[in-house]
Design an enzyme around this catalytic site. Sequence first.
Site, PDB file in Angstrom:
ATOM      1  CB  THR A  95      -8.025 -25.795 -33.167  1.00 52.33           C
ATOM      2  OG1 THR A  95      -7.155 -26.664 -33.899  1.00 52.33           O
ATOM      3  CG2 THR A  95      -8.883 -26.622 -32.223  1.00 52.33           C
ATOM      4  CE  LYS A 170      -6.926 -29.843 -33.133  1.00 51.36           C
ATOM      5  NZ  LYS A 170      -5.624 -30.357 -33.514  1.00 51.36           N
ATOM      6  CE  LYS A 238      -6.894 -22.309 -29.966  1.00 50.93           C
ATOM      7  NZ  LYS A 238      -6.791 -23.089 -31.166  1.00 50.93           N
TER       8      LYS A 238
END
Length: 285
Positions: A95, A170, A238
């Site tokens: 990701t 995502k 993150k």
Amino acid sequence: MQLGFVGTGVMGAAIAKNLMAAGHQMTVYNRTKSKTDALVAAGATWAATPALVAAKSDVVFTMVGFPKDVEQVYFGDDGIFSGLKAGKIVVDMTTSQPKLAVKIADYAKQHGFQALDAPVSGGDIGAKNATLTVMVGGDEATYQAVLPLFKIMGHQVNHFGAAGTGQHAKMANQIMIAGTMTGLTEMLLYTKAAGLEPQTVLETLSSGGAENWSMDNYVPRILKDDYTPGFFARHFLKDLRIALTEADAMGLDLVATAQAKRLYEVMVDVKGLGDQGTQGLINIY
Ligand code: NAP
């Protein structure tokens, strides 16, 4: 096929294992070598650098931690692009930032390679059980070439368009998860304060309108005081930072997601609990 895997942590090791079980040859590299031991015992070949993995592979998958790790394994000394042969394919499943996916795809195109971004959802359990959701960006022909491999690791595979669009999909997923994680945490605090039996509340909510994957998978772990990852809190922070940066660039003010990011900053940056799973958010209350 000759496959390569760089980054055999929680997710990568499980995905690589499923690809091998489907009959593919596998070359692996991970920064901490011991995390490839189980795969090597199952028949994979260890390579000493990402470049050496690339040199042996038709398709190289990467699933490392942060965008800086992605930069390093592709563009660094002994990186994938220094070993890859013309016509071969790279697939970043980390990701990561949409703009980094575009950078990788542009570099690949200029040098005669092909690239996809393909982050996943479904967690450690989905990786083990081959029930991941795969969100793909990149050109159609490359997507079609890799689709049979994606189908080995997941049950829902979607191609969203050009490079970077898998990462954008995502981020949409992570914006949703921000709500389910904060929701399940505060639901549990309320349940306990009201003197209700948490297991019965969980069973009740799971069969009604509040049902969701995060609650079903993480509340049982919290009830056992199990804060092992799963999904590292530092990785989720993150993701929230990437999502909010992208949203900002689109002129969006995602106030609830921004609040979730602040809560995970307390967990990771202030309390130092980034190596816990995301369910450890309850430990900051
Ligand atoms: P992880 O267990 O930390 O796995 C990452 C692996 O990549 C580690 O084994 C790490 O090695 C290796 N690595 C990192 N930088 C490297 C480098 N520069 N060179 C070589 N190897 C390197 O994390 P994970 O849970 O599998 O997650 C991986 C990615 O998938 C993250 O971006 C995460 O956000 C995403 N993701 C995770 C989940 C989940 O539920 N776990 C679900 C969807 C997406 P070391 O052992 O040396 O640190």
